[in-house]
Design an enzyme around this catalytic site. Sequence first.
Site: not given
Ligand code: UFG
Length: 328
Positions: A141, A207, A284
């Site tokens: 991504y 988590i 991640d």
């Molecule tokens: N997480 C969990 N459980 C869940 C969902 C998420 O533990 O059910 C954790 C993830 O591992 C991560 C954090 O929560 O550590 C945030 O996860 P998100 O999926 O909410 O967001 P991301 O950090 O993966 O990604 C988001 C956007 C992307 C962007 C990124 C930039 O979806 O488009 O932030 O940091 F690029």
Amino acid sequence: MTILVTGGAGYIGSHVVQMLIERGHHVVVFDNLIAGFREAVHPQAQFVQGDLLNPVEVNTLFEQYAFEGIMHFASHIQVGESMQKPFKYLRDNTNGMLNLLEAAANHDVKRFILSSTAALFGNPQKMPIDEQEARDPGSVYGETKYIAERLLRWMDEIYGMKYCALRYFNACGAHPDGHIGEAHNPETHLIPIVLQVALGQRDHVTIYGDDYDTPDGTNIRDYVHVQDLAQAHILALEALKDGKSRAYNLGNGQGYSVKEVIEACRAVTGHPIPTKVGERRAGDLPVLVADSTRIKQELGWEPQYDDLKQIVATAWKWHQSHPNGYNK
Ligand code: UFG
């Protein structure tokens, strides 16, 4: 100005569209509604349903309107999914961007604002992350957004198209009046998932790993309110008048772990929010926190939401009033 907003029926796009309209711009939303919702589009925006992957539809759009600026939100956005379906991301995000750029270049559009991402920084040497940090994506991504930024550089050099890449850290929250907010189907983002537990729609939050090298073992992210992101787009559009392309990292400068986010949601909702610890999610990174000094200094960006509970409270208002998102 007449502004094209691709993905304007999506989460961040719909908030930006509303702010553009409030500032008196004429907005055309182009969205295929695969991930977006027609109901999220402001009633004063022109809505065109179409797909960036279809060059005929894109060219027709540019024949129909004389755009003075483009804000490009439409793309696949999940870090985790991009590691399972790399070609979906590489093909669609890049081809969509190319079709859009070609039409924009052919119609002499000179201002382009890109939804970019913290996922550009896969191996940060310094935390918080400023714009000097090497762009070295940690996921497919992130790679697609890296490609998008590179393409813009050539558009500037060849066509004089001035661009601003806005690298969002973790967008969150909802419009304070609760009429638009975050809705993905299926939902994968942390805060909406946690709030779905509080609404009784899920029994627990998983988590994704608690053995990272962080104080409580869970990932740390910089949660930035969607209204603050919208404000940054308005400022960026104005700023491009000076004929200078640029990129900014957008966050609050403060990191919260997954466990801290869940705790804030417990405080706001009064729900116990049970958790389970699962496997790490591919792609991640342990810590992503922004240094947004540059946009504050250069454009006077002033985020209004810096408190996590305040941010969660806006999301909670949206989720309570729209427990099934835009689906009635
Ligand atoms: N997480 C969990 N459980 C869940 C969902 C998420 O533990 O059910 C954790 C993830 O591992 C991560 C954090 O929560 O550590 C945030 O996860 P998100 O999926 O909410 O967001 P991301 O950090 O993966 O990604 C988001 C956007 C992307 C962007 C990124 C930039 O979806 O488009 O932030 O940091 F690029």
